[in-house]
Design a protein around this motif. Structure first.
Motif, PDB file in Angstrom:
ATOM      1  N   SER A 128      -5.820   7.121  -1.748  1.00 21.45           N
ATOM      2  CA  SER A 128      -6.850   5.972  -2.324  1.00 21.45           C
ATOM      3  C   SER A 128      -6.228   4.779  -1.617  1.00 21.45           C
ATOM      4  N   TRP A 129      -4.925   4.664  -2.099  1.00 24.59           N
ATOM      5  CA  TRP A 129      -4.322   3.232  -2.020  1.00 24.59           C
ATOM      6  C   TRP A 129      -3.826   2.774  -0.589  1.00 24.59           C
ATOM      7  N   HIS A 186       0.663  -1.039   0.085  1.00 21.97           N
ATOM      8  CA  HIS A 186      -0.071   0.072  -0.055  1.00 21.97           C
ATOM      9  C   HIS A 186       0.771   1.505   0.046  1.00 21.97           C
ATOM     10  N   ARG A 188      -7.329   2.128  -7.034  1.00 20.13           N
ATOM     11  CA  ARG A 188      -6.928   1.204  -6.385  1.00 20.13           C
ATOM     12  C   ARG A 188      -6.439  -0.014  -6.959  1.00 20.13           C
ATOM     13  N   GLU A 210       1.155   4.528  -5.128  1.00 20.37           N
ATOM     14  CA  GLU A 210      -0.004   5.360  -5.812  1.00 20.37           C
ATOM     15  C   GLU A 210       0.519   6.394  -6.631  1.00 20.37           C
ATOM     16  N   ASP A 230     -11.141  -3.360   0.043  1.00 19.25           N
ATOM     17  CA  ASP A 230     -11.801  -2.648  -1.033  1.00 19.25           C
ATOM     18  C   ASP A 230     -13.441  -2.385  -0.442  1.00 19.25           C
ATOM     19  N   CYS A 259      -3.347   0.153  -8.687  1.00 16.58           N
ATOM     20  CA  CYS A 259      -2.318   0.132  -7.787  1.00 16.58           C
ATOM     21  C   CYS A 259      -1.910  -1.365  -7.281  1.00 16.58           C
ATOM     22  N   GLU A 260      -3.160  -1.916  -7.250  1.00 17.60           N
ATOM     23  CA  GLU A 260      -2.899  -3.635  -6.964  1.00 17.60           C
ATOM     24  C   GLU A 260      -2.234  -4.059  -7.861  1.00 17.60           C
TER      25      GLU A 260
END
Length: 983
Positions: free
Chosen positions: A518-519, A117, A151, A122, A553, A154-155
């Motif tokens: 966000s992430w 994370h 997200r 991000e 999430d 990013c994942e």
């Protein structure tokens, strides 16, 4: 045999009919390592080891562990991009620990992890979205939809980086549970992190407040200390006069009455002179702070009358180019408290009418180190300013928005401007209005966002904090407990880490754990209809359970009622009254918009990985090992949650290494392209590991290709030493059930050179294992290299090659030496295995006769071969001293005659005490590489003797006095004739 021949090769005599009768070296262990081709083959073979066929790491876990468990925890690197050279050192050091502790007999569970994370990932993803044009499209989406889109990107990015870095780590030949790593974005991990947060909530250590925090303008989020990098930056420094509102009150404070004013022509309105390096914060000024205990002067400076600290007057005047400042009067700072002033370019902000603003206030932190002794105070943009604001009931005013622009509460000419561009305009306005006494540009070290590399600011916002100041159940503050653990509860390697950690703990503020991105892992706080936020221990645990089931999430996809489905708020004593009395329902709650600081996530790994996977058994952890920056990062931010929840440190030992830096001292990083792929391709993993093991890792390490080349040469010396030993064991069974497999070798006589060699190995084994146990890997490296280069190559192997080549194949003396060689080679392979896993295993497999496709055996699966217990004669020190004297005598003889070949010579050695007489003359001769040694008790110096008058053996070239014509027509010594079976 000629002593001029190297141990790696065979002698090169003239045409010799007896050459085919020699026991010439033979081995499948090549001189050229070809690491780039052969290391992958080793990795493939290791991947099938063990009863479960799940690889070497699993096989190590499956075997017996006579010393029990050694718990070692991996600090997670960020899952973004390729590994850099700093990771090379870090991961190799960690692998040295895993492998060496395993070979000492410990079970070493070691789970690799990745920090998935946070801002580094991000930031990179957002850059890509901007470049591709997708960012503009996302900006128009609803907030939740936009964040989920980010997200997902990013994942995906994190997963790719984990795959890449995992492959690189395995390419470095590191051992770990790569089949089951920990990722901070995994559902169980996320739930376990929130359970740590809940534990801190239960102790009253988590709170929400409006406070100034480090703020990244570029990324529009709060930052922690650990996310800052200090870089040189040019800024403007200004001395500004704030005119007093009541001139009479100022003169009165200095004891200057009307008559004195007239006599000194004091008609000007006095000003309070402040100094600041952040002119952009002047619109947020609400007070000027003085130290009540300092002396202040009323001074005529360049036509103006100003107030500043007496002690700083001369320095300020010099900077402003004023040659003769006139001190009109002095007063203590407490006499100035309460005096009012006019802001140089604005009125009091709207909404602050009737509040204390634009006054002189007391503050003990005001110093005389620089400036004027009067401090411009903006509680919305500074930690100390905020503290003063709270003490003096000042308004907390922050006119700077998250993107670094001013809001509309500032004068029109500033509204909407970015603060960095506003700096110059503010200075120009001050100069035009006559409020600027002096200004100049200067270079200084300034905090920057570690990702965007842009300068950060202090900005007052509502954030979540973990308190290090307040006490909690059990007594003492979190800071007190951390300092106590640092003082006594944790071992530091090196010891200076203790003071470093203590200094950082003493000065650290409360930990800001919220971020506006966000992430990341959402902070499970909820907002009531009245705008207040809440988060209780029970509600946090409920969301933790939900995250374990659905992942984080769900925070962006589900409503509050769903996320809190496991919360029994009726039994939660901390539940807000509005929920308890039914005036507000769960459906009325709004989810908070903050995520957790990634350092909180990684700092909870002691719970989310070690306790989680072991059922609590692997806590506290035996060892954390990271770079020195982690005293303010992972080390410290693991210590605080662990103490807060478990009341004990997460770790027993902290090992710290320095950074790898370029020749210019620049810290290496992924962003600057310092990756490992090229080095592994050019040198191979074993050479790079060998180089890392040579480092004094406690300090920063300068890197250059020349150093890797040197490591390659050093590696080849060790490899060739192994090769010579193995090449002379081809006719000896050293495998399982053989000479070295199940039993110790027969003990050679103490006065034999074989006993000396075993004694040298015994010292090596004790030194190396002790070095491994205390994490002194460079000491192990040096001891192994010196043993190979000196004790083996220069002395023992040079001495015994004659008997290995020329003695009868099954001769007792040759077999004894071979047995000792096998014992030493096996031991050396085990001692090398943590540092050179491929080379050690390659050599060990040749020694043991293990087939190339055999996936059941590996040197790493055994334990270190310890001391043999053979005791060498104590006179060996005198023998080696005599050897040095004999070699010097030979050198003198070569310099004064044509006696070039040592085998054409003998040496006479003094032996007044009869010590050398205890040793076999053949061993003494072989140590010197000559044909004969004689002892003379009456001699005082060693002397070389020309033996060219004697016949020379056609097989061994020795002139030992026994050479004569034999039945086969050749000239042979007694030893060589016996070896061939001729009379």
């Amino acid at each position: 045999m000629s002593s001029s021949a190297t141990v790696e090769g065979t002698p090169k005599p003239e045409k010799n009919r007896y050459k085919s009768t020699l026991n010439l070296p033979k081995t499948s262990f090549p001189m050229r390592a070809n690491l780039l081709q052969n290391e992958p083959a080793s990795r493939k073979r290791w991947s099938k080891l063990g009863a479960s066929k799940r690889g070497l790491y699993a096989a190590l876990r499956e075997r017996e562990h006579p010393k029990g468990r050694f718990v070692f925890h991996d600090g997670p690197p960020y899952a973004n991009g390729s590994l850099h050279l700093g990771h090379l050192m870090n991961k190799c050091l960690k692998d040295f620990v895993v492998r060496s502790k395993s070979m000492m007999g410990y079970d070493v569970p070691y789970v690799p992890g990745w920090d998935c994370h946070g801002l580094p990932i991000e930031h990179k993803v957002m850059q890509g979205l901007v470049e591709s044009g997708k960012a503009e499209k996302l900006a128009g989406l609803p907030d939740g939809t936009r964040k989920m889109a980010v997200r997902r990107e990013c994942e995906s990015s994190a997963k790719k980086a984990v795959k890449l870095q995992s492959a690189q780590m395995e390419q470095m030949l590191t051992l770990a549970d790569y089949a089951s790593p920990y990722l901070t974005m995994q559902k169980p991990y996320e739930g376990a992190v929130l359970e740590v947060l809940a534990g801190l909530l239960s102790r009253g250590l988590v709170y929400r407040a409006l406070k100034p925090v480090h703020w990244s303008i570029d990324n529009e989020t709060a930052l922690a200390e650990a996310e800052l990098e200090y870089e040189d930056r040019e800024d403007v420094s200004v001395f500004v006069d704030f005119e007093s509102s009541d001139a009479d009150a100022v003169y009165a404070a200095f004891g200057v009455d009307g008559e004195a004013r007239e006599s000194k022509e004091l008609h000007a309105r006095p000003s309070f002179m402040i100094w600041t390096t952040t002119p952009w914060t002047l619109p947020a000024n609400v007070a000027v702070a003085v130290n009540p205990d300092f002396e202040y002067a009323l001074v005529r400076l360049d036509g103006n009358v100003s107030v500043l600290a007496t002690e700083l007057l001369e320095r300020v005047a010099e900077q402003g180019g004023v040659e003769s400042p006139e001190v009109l009067a002095t007063a203590r700072g407490d006499a100035l408290v309460g005096l009012a002033y006019r802001h140089p370019f604005r009125d009091a902000p709207a909404g602050f009418e009737g509040k204390r603003v634009f006054e002189v206030v007391p503050a003990a932190y005001v110093t005389l180190e620089d400036g004027t002794g009067l401090v411009h105070t903006a509680p919305g943009h500074g930690a100390e300013d905020f503290m003063t604001g709270g003490q003096q009931d000042l308004p907390t005013y922050c006119p700077v928005l998250g993107d670094g622009t001013y809001d509309d509460s500032v004068p029109d000419w500033l509204s909407g401007q970015r603060i960095w561009e506003a700096n110059d305009e503010i200075v120009a306005r001050l100069r035009e209005s006559g409020h600027l006494f002096h200004g100049n540009r200067f270079m200084h070290s300034y905090p920057h966002d570690w990702r965007s590399k842009t300068p950060v600011i202090f900005r007052c916002t509502e954030q979540w904090f973990v308190s290090v100041e307040t006490g909690y159940a059990g007594g003492g503050s979190l800071r007190d407990r951390a300092l106590g653990a640092t003082r006594e509860g944790v071992r530091y390697v090196p010891e200076w880490g203790r003071n470093r950690m203590r200094g950082m703990l003493e000065s650290r503020p409360d930990w800001c754990i919220s971020r506006q991105r966000s992430w990341g892992l959402p902070i499970p706080a909820f907002v009531l209809p009245d705008g207040s936020s809440f988060m209780t221990e029970a509600s946090c645990r409920a969301v933790a359970t939900a995250f374990r089931e659905e992942g984080s999430d769900s925070w962006f996809e589900k409503d509050a009622e769903h996320l809190l489905r496991h919360w029994d708020f009726a039994s939660d004593a901390a539940c807000p009254d509005a929920l308890r009395d039914g005036s507000v329902g769960l459906a009325d709650l709004v989810k908070g918009g903050d995520i957790l600081d990634v350092w909180f996530e990684s700092g909870s790994s002691w719970n989310a990985v070690m306790r989680e996977r072991s059922g609590g058994a692997d806590f506290p952890i035996d060892l954390y090992l990271e770079g020195s920056d982690q005293h303010r990062g992972w080390f410290q931010l693991s210590l605080l949650p662990s103490l807060g929840v478990m009341e004990v440190p997460a770790f027993k030992t902290l090992l710290t290494h320095g950074f790898m830096v370029g020749k210019d001292g620049r810290k290496l990083s992924k962003s600057s392209g310092d990756t490992v792929e090229g080095l592994l391709k050019d040198y191979g993993a074993d050479v790079m590991r060998w180089w890392v093991s040579s480092l004094s890792y406690e300090n920063d390490v300068k890197v250059d290709r020349e150093f890797y080349d040197q490591a390659g040469e050093s590696y080849r010396k060790v490899r060739n030493t192994l090769r010579f030993m193995l090449s002379n064991l081809s006719d000896l069974d050293a495998g399982p059930g053989g000479t070295t497999g199940d039993g110790a070798p027969a003990s050679p006589p103490p006065a034999s050179i074989d006993a000396w060699a075993l004694g040298e190995y015994d010292r090596l084994a004790e030194t190396v294992v002790s070095a491994y146990d205390t994490y002194r890997f460079n000491a192990a490296h040096k001891a192994i290299y010196d043993f190979c280069n000196d004790a083996m190559s220069s002395v023992y192997l040079a001495a015994v090659k004659d008997r290995l080549y020329c003695d009868p194949v099954d001769g007792g003396r040759r077999r004894q030496t071979q047995t000792v060689l096998a014992r030493i080679a096996e031991g050396l392979c085990t001692l090398l295995a943590p540092l050179l896993p491929h080379t050690a295993d390659e050599a060990w497999r040749v020694l043991k006769g293990v087939e190339s496709k055999d996936a059941e055996h590996a040197v790493q699966l055994g334990l270190f071969v310890g001391p043999s217990g053979v005791e060498a004669d104590e006179g060996w020190a005198a023998v080696l001293e005599a050897r040095d004297a004999g070699l010097l005598a030979l050198e003198r003889a070569r310099g004064s005659s044509d006696l070039d070949n040592p085998l054409d010579a003998g040496v006479v050695l003094p032996d007044p005490g009869g010590v050398l007489a205890r040793f076999h003359p053949c061993d003494l001769a072989d140590l010197l590489g000559v044909s004969e040694v004689t002892l003379d008790p009456a001699a005082t110096d060693a002397a070389a003797v020309d033996l060219r008058g004697r016949d020379r053996c056609e097989r061994s070239w020795k002139r030992d006095g026994t050479v004569r014509a034999r039945s086969d027509g050749g000239m042979l010594s007694d030893r060589d004739a016996a070896a061939l079976g001729v009379a």
